[in-house]
Design an enzyme around this catalytic site. Sequence first.
Site, PDB file in Angstrom:
ATOM      1  N   THR A   1      -8.900   6.063  -2.556  1.00 58.74           N
ATOM      2  CA  THR A   1     -10.251   5.576  -2.852  1.00 58.74           C
ATOM      3  C   THR A   1     -11.243   6.713  -2.654  1.00 58.74           C
ATOM      4  O   THR A   1     -12.331   6.697  -3.232  1.00 58.74           O
ATOM      5  CB  THR A   1     -10.651   4.394  -1.949  1.00 58.74           C
TER       6      THR A   1
ATOM      7  N   HIS B   1       0.791  -1.230   0.000  1.00 60.01           N
ATOM      8  CA  HIS B   1       0.000   0.000   0.000  1.00 60.01           C
ATOM      9  C   HIS B   1       0.819   1.273   0.000  1.00 60.01           C
ATOM     10  O   HIS B   1       0.251   2.363   0.062  1.00 60.01           O
ATOM     11  CB  HIS B   1      -0.914   0.050   1.223  1.00 60.01           C
TER      12      HIS B   1
ATOM     13  N   LYS C   1      -9.523  13.462   4.043  1.00 61.85           N
ATOM     14  CA  LYS C   1      -8.611  12.319   4.067  1.00 61.85           C
ATOM     15  C   LYS C   1      -7.692  12.526   5.252  1.00 61.85           C
ATOM     16  O   LYS C   1      -7.708  13.593   5.862  1.00 61.85           O
ATOM     17  CB  LYS C   1      -7.815  12.233   2.759  1.00 61.85           C
ATOM     18  N   ARG C   2      -6.875  11.542   5.601  1.00 61.70           N
ATOM     19  CA  ARG C   2      -5.911  11.755   6.673  1.00 61.70           C
ATOM     20  C   ARG C   2      -5.037  12.975   6.357  1.00 61.70           C
ATOM     21  O   ARG C   2      -4.761  13.251   5.186  1.00 61.70           O
ATOM     22  CB  ARG C   2      -5.036  10.507   6.841  1.00 61.70           C
TER      23      ARG C   2
ATOM     24  N   LYS D   1     -14.828   7.798  -4.725  1.00 65.80           N
ATOM     25  CA  LYS D   1     -16.144   8.121  -4.144  1.00 65.80           C
ATOM     26  C   LYS D   1     -16.680   9.416  -4.740  1.00 65.80           C
ATOM     27  O   LYS D   1     -17.860   9.521  -5.086  1.00 65.80           O
ATOM     28  CB  LYS D   1     -16.028   8.277  -2.624  1.00 65.80           C
TER      29      LYS D   1
ATOM     30  N   LYS E   1      -0.178  14.326   1.170  1.00 65.70           N
ATOM     31  CA  LYS E   1      -1.504  14.588   0.605  1.00 65.70           C
ATOM     32  C   LYS E   1      -1.727  16.083   0.339  1.00 65.70           C
ATOM     33  O   LYS E   1      -2.681  16.478  -0.319  1.00 65.70           O
ATOM     34  CB  LYS E   1      -2.587  14.035   1.531  1.00 65.70           C
TER      35      LYS E   1
HETATM   36  C1  LIG Z   1     -12.487   6.628   1.742  1.00 64.23           C
HETATM   37  C2  LIG Z   1     -12.011   7.038   3.075  1.00 64.23           C
HETATM   38  C3  LIG Z   1     -10.650   7.285   3.291  1.00 64.23           C
HETATM   39  C4  LIG Z   1      -9.620   7.219   2.180  1.00 64.23           C
HETATM   40  O1  LIG Z   1      -9.551   8.479   1.562  1.00 64.23           O
HETATM   41  P1  LIG Z   1      -8.330   8.870   0.594  1.00 64.23           P
HETATM   42  O2  LIG Z   1      -8.759  10.175   0.035  1.00 64.23           O
HETATM   43  O3  LIG Z   1      -8.243   7.810  -0.450  1.00 64.23           O
HETATM   44  O4  LIG Z   1      -7.124   8.961   1.441  1.00 64.23           O
HETATM   45  C5  LIG Z   1     -10.239   7.677   4.537  1.00 64.23           C
HETATM   46  N1  LIG Z   1     -11.117   7.800   5.556  1.00 64.23           N
HETATM   47  C6  LIG Z   1     -12.429   7.584   5.389  1.00 64.23           C
HETATM   48  C7  LIG Z   1     -13.349   7.758   6.544  1.00 64.23           C
HETATM   49  C8  LIG Z   1     -12.921   7.185   4.154  1.00 64.23           C
HETATM   50  O5  LIG Z   1     -14.236   6.945   3.997  1.00 64.23           O
END
Ligand SMILES: *Cc1c(COP(=O)(O)O)cnc(C)c1O
Length: 805
Positions: free
Chosen positions: A650, A361, A542-543, A654, A548
């Site tokens: 991911t 990952h 996101k984190r 979404k 990022k």
């Molecule tokens: C989808 C999701 C992530 C992953 O988000 P990225 O933008 O791909 O880092 C992290 N936290 C939550 C709660 C999510 O639903």
Amino acid sequence: MTDLLTTVPTLSGVSVTMLRDTILGHLRTSLGKDPGHASVYDWRMAVSHTLRDLIMEPWFAATRRTYGEDRKRVYYLSMEFLIGRMLEDAAINLGLHGMIEEALAGVGPEFRTLIEDEPDAALGNGGLGRLAACFLDSMSTLGCPGYGYGIRYEHGIFRQRFEGGRQVETPEDWLIRRDPWVFERPEAVATVGFRGHVETRGARAVWHPGETVIAEAHDMPVVGWQGRWANTLRLWAARPTTLFDLARFNAGDHTAASEPEALARTLSRVLYPNDGTQAGKELRLKQEYFLTAASIADILRRFRGQHSDLRKLPAHVAIQMNDTHPAIAGPELIRVMVDEEQIPFDEACEVAVQVLGYTNHTLLPEALERWSTWTMGSVLPRHMQIIERIDDWHRRMNPKRPASVSILAHDEVQMGTLAFVTAHRVNGVSALHTDLMRKTVFHDLNALHPDRIVNQTNGITPRRWLALANPPLAKLVTDVVGDGWQADLDKLKGLEPHVTDAGFLGQFAAAKRENKARLADWIAATGGAKVNPDALFDVQVKRIHEYKRQLLNILEAIALWHQIREDPSSAIVPRVKIFGGKSAPGYATAKLIIRLINDVATKVNADPVTRDWLQIVYPANYNVSMAERLVPAADLSEQISTAGTEASGTGNMKFSLNGALTIGTLDGANVEIREHVGAENFFLFGLTAGEVVARRARLGHEKAAIGESQRLRDVLMMLAEGVFSPGEEGRYHALTDMLWHHDHYLVTADFEAYYQAQRAVDRAYTDPADWHRMAALNTARMGFFSSDRTIKGYMSDIWSVPPAI
Ligand SMILES: *Cc1c(COP(=O)(O)O)cnc(C)c1O
């Protein structure tokens, strides 16, 4: 037998009346409550039990078929499962959402109230854990027989609050009330040992652990689309082998007497809120072994129920390691085969390799796990010996192997190498990431094992991320392409001919507007600003991590604010910037970025000159249920990581699926998303992965970039002068210093391109019809990114498991 089965409620017999009777029945008999006195919690439990009853039939049937047909099973080992709320998900998958609403009408609270009463099961940090949850959903939808194995942490990821703009962490206590989705299995236990010593008896080794705990199974059914199949998520909780040591207690050593209990409680107490970097703590290694050893014992117990020769394991069992966290699985499997079954070592290695798969990952070197041989040797002495022998076996099998591929290097166990060597397939999670894996981290191993690395681009479940999260758009999709897209997302292609139809676009825009209004209400209700639902909603959730680049986003916000103040007539689109995400508690730079976002929000939101054009909000405690609110309401998705750093992402999927346009770099799955939705429907900017490497090598690249952008100089000056930290000019010195002198993630190099791309976004948004056409094309072309497609790929290329339905 058949008679007994007919007493299980089945989906085909469901009606509103039946649901209402069952809910009221559960209220009485399972909760002991008179409907007149039932609380929201009681109603939620009663409805959950009602749905749970309906999952039993497919759940038992799936198990019976898997046993009866002696099917190969997949075991997905993951330290994290970010599953979120279960009640609404079950209702959606069973197709009963509307009927439950009707069943409650007039007798109980609204279904929505019950849904939001459920705690969000946050047994994960971010993308990796959410991927595991999407995969379970897809495995059940496709009828891939299997189990998810994880740890039942008492406290999932911490709850985030802001105090004076700073992140404050408090424990999450999702288990404080009863969990209706879990079945305790006191009979399904495994003993897991640590430490101790290894005794040599001739050619045999016998490990005598110095500490033991019991792993106790907690099972959650995971039901697929339309309840056609259900798998199990088995979470292990640690229990002491003996509650306490009576002899020691009686001898007066009261603290030591409780040691077994303390060890067990600690083991499954907290999720490591450690996103990316390696803390190097023994407890973490113990947790990893706890998960792995308990799961493998369980897998072998099930195997031995039907077979005897462990050499036949690969025909019946596939084990997937989600990152290196469960990579001790190789040594553990080999230990059982060699020490307990007297299988020759080399043969045991070959069997283990055929069983195991490893998903990588991350390419960030600091996030690749390594354990000192001292730690490994003291926590898992027998495994340390086996790791040395695996390394030796690999050297013997590959006499020409370079020193770079040894598992043991610098007195450390390289867990990435161990996982690679003990797996028959190693997969990356996007095309770019897999390509970079071959060229960088696993370059030399790839040369030795050229067929081992494969790509499986990540995906997301359309059940949760469209059907559940976005009812207005889901309804429109069904109206246009018919039902069935929920389990066949390529059907979204059927929207494409309609994107030039003004009627359809009006409905598409109305769905987005409805979601935005709902989000605006929620932001106001939860103490945030009053935001304008007609503004462009620009979302980065996101984190929080340097790679990022939330920093890039907030710097651009400052530049935009400054620009509008200087020349109000230059503003053409009102924008609401929405941030969300947690920082690892010990990650100082990420925490400083959080504080900066909040400080900038305070200043900008109070400015009467710019207020109508720019607002910044940062709701605290981003989690799955917050994502379900934010994603459907976004116009613009921020996917702006430094190229070459985000393995896949991911979140990006979404948003596109829900009709947001992406502003993004050529990183992770952005590359493939852009190919699918069309370059003209995606706002691309920034250096490519190759250019990033070249740019970093250029001494003084930061100064060069800053020198070329007056805008960026103005922003950095405002930070240095304390514009956002009145009375404390130095607050952001660490950030500005980094940007000037060691900007590893190239915020400075990409700043101007990002700013210009945002202005292109502004211009595009001034033509609503065209914007919605592009947004609709994003939705229409995202079918590929269903996790059903991803799981089909794993089933055929890695697990060799055919679907059972
Ligand atoms: C989808 C999701 C992530 C992953 O988000 P990225 O933008 O791909 O880092 C992290 N936290 C939550 C709660 C999510 O639903």
